[in-house]
Write an enzyme that holds these catalytic residues in place. Structure first.
Site, short mmCIF file in Angstrom:
data_model
loop_
_atom_site.label_atom_id
_atom_site.label_comp_id
_atom_site.label_asym_id
_atom_site.label_seq_id
_atom_site.Cartn_x
_atom_site.Cartn_y
_atom_site.Cartn_z
N HIS A 56 0.85 -1.18 0.00
CA HIS A 56 0.00 0.00 0.00
C HIS A 56 0.90 1.24 0.00
CE1 HIS A 56 -3.99 -1.89 1.66
NE2 HIS A 56 -3.44 -2.62 0.69
N GLU A 58 0.98 3.89 1.85
CA GLU A 58 1.51 4.33 3.15
C GLU A 58 2.67 3.44 3.61
OE1 GLU A 58 -1.61 3.64 2.32
OE2 GLU A 58 -3.07 4.87 3.41
N CYS A 86 -5.88 2.15 5.77
CA CYS A 86 -6.55 0.92 6.18
C CYS A 86 -5.93 0.44 7.50
CB CYS A 86 -6.40 -0.15 5.09
SG CYS A 86 -4.77 -0.96 5.10
N CYS A 89 -2.16 -0.22 7.37
CA CYS A 89 -1.34 0.99 7.28
C CYS A 89 -1.42 1.80 8.57
CB CYS A 89 -1.78 1.81 6.08
SG CYS A 89 -1.43 0.97 4.52
#
Lengths: 159, 159
Positions: A56, A58, A86, A89
């Site tokens: 992801h 992040e 999410c 993260c």
């Protein structure tokens, strides 16, 4: 909410990174990290192109910033994300010690685009036996022995 | 709980990986991933030696397995962990599609050894304004535009 000019600049960069990533084969998410106002990381979601479910935006940005700064402690950093982080993260943000996050879209916007972060948020609040995945325990004594060994180890570096 | 022989073998390998990692400078955590019974990843916590706050054993194992199998979809895999996954790692397990997790110690054992996973589990259940970190929103329209653009993009690969 009105953002300060530097926050607006970095959040726009995260959103622009997300936007450009769509036609580059990744997911529509971008993240930027600044340390004392200086840009130290910029990343897009790379799950599909990298074959990596953890890639992801992040997480990628945290890895970049940590590598650049040479430390796992990002407590002097601010993270900007095109969308609400999410649970994976957000967990990473806590472990990195990041104390401020600025974001644009939220989990409901993400859900409308087919990313069910909200489901994972819900799953994490359930007891292990009530989750959609199967979680089992065993060898508890052996596992606990390792944690005790760590406690007793004089040269450990806590984090 | 009595584990099946193959589960016991892989969980012991995860615990042994955790144990050895203590004197190698990492945290006391190990993880193993098996796919249809075959070992595809084995990793230890590398947060301090790698300067990477995301380098928990489970995340490292998921990255290894995904790279080896060439896919972000690990739904045919079982993850074995010396300790209950933290919220970051459990989030990664959901994103990877892993449907079964076997572990030894739990978050309470981890807390006794100085790893406050439980605090992060609690934080994630709070609304953004009640968290110990500062979370702010802005540029919502611009962020949502990116997600709409994704929805309209014909060549997207959903995950």
């Amino acid at each position: 909410m009105t953002l300060k000019s530097i926050d607006r600049e970095y959040l726009e960069l995260a959103i622009d990174t997300a936007f450009r990533n769509i036609t580059e084969g990744g997911g529509p998410f971008g993240a930027v990290i600044a340390c004392h106002g200086r840009l130290v990381a910029r990343a897009a979601n790379m799950v599909v192109p990298s074959h990596d479910p953890t890639a992801h935006a992040e997480i990628e940005a945290i890895r970049q910033a940590s590598a650049l700064l040479g430390t796992h402690d990002l407590s002097d950093c601010v993270l900007y994300a095109s969308c609400e982080p999410c649970p994976m993260c957000l967990g990473a943000i806590y472990w990195a010690g990041i104390r401020r996050v600025v974001y644009a879209s939220d989990r409901h916007g993400a859900a409308a685009a087919g990313f069910d972060d909200e489901k994972i948020y819900r799953e994490l609040t359930h007891d292990k036996d009530d989750r959609s995945i199967m979680m089992e325990r065993g060898l508890i004594e052996q596992g606990d022995n390792v944690l005790r060994k760590w406690e007793e180890y004089p040269d450990k570096v806590r984090y």
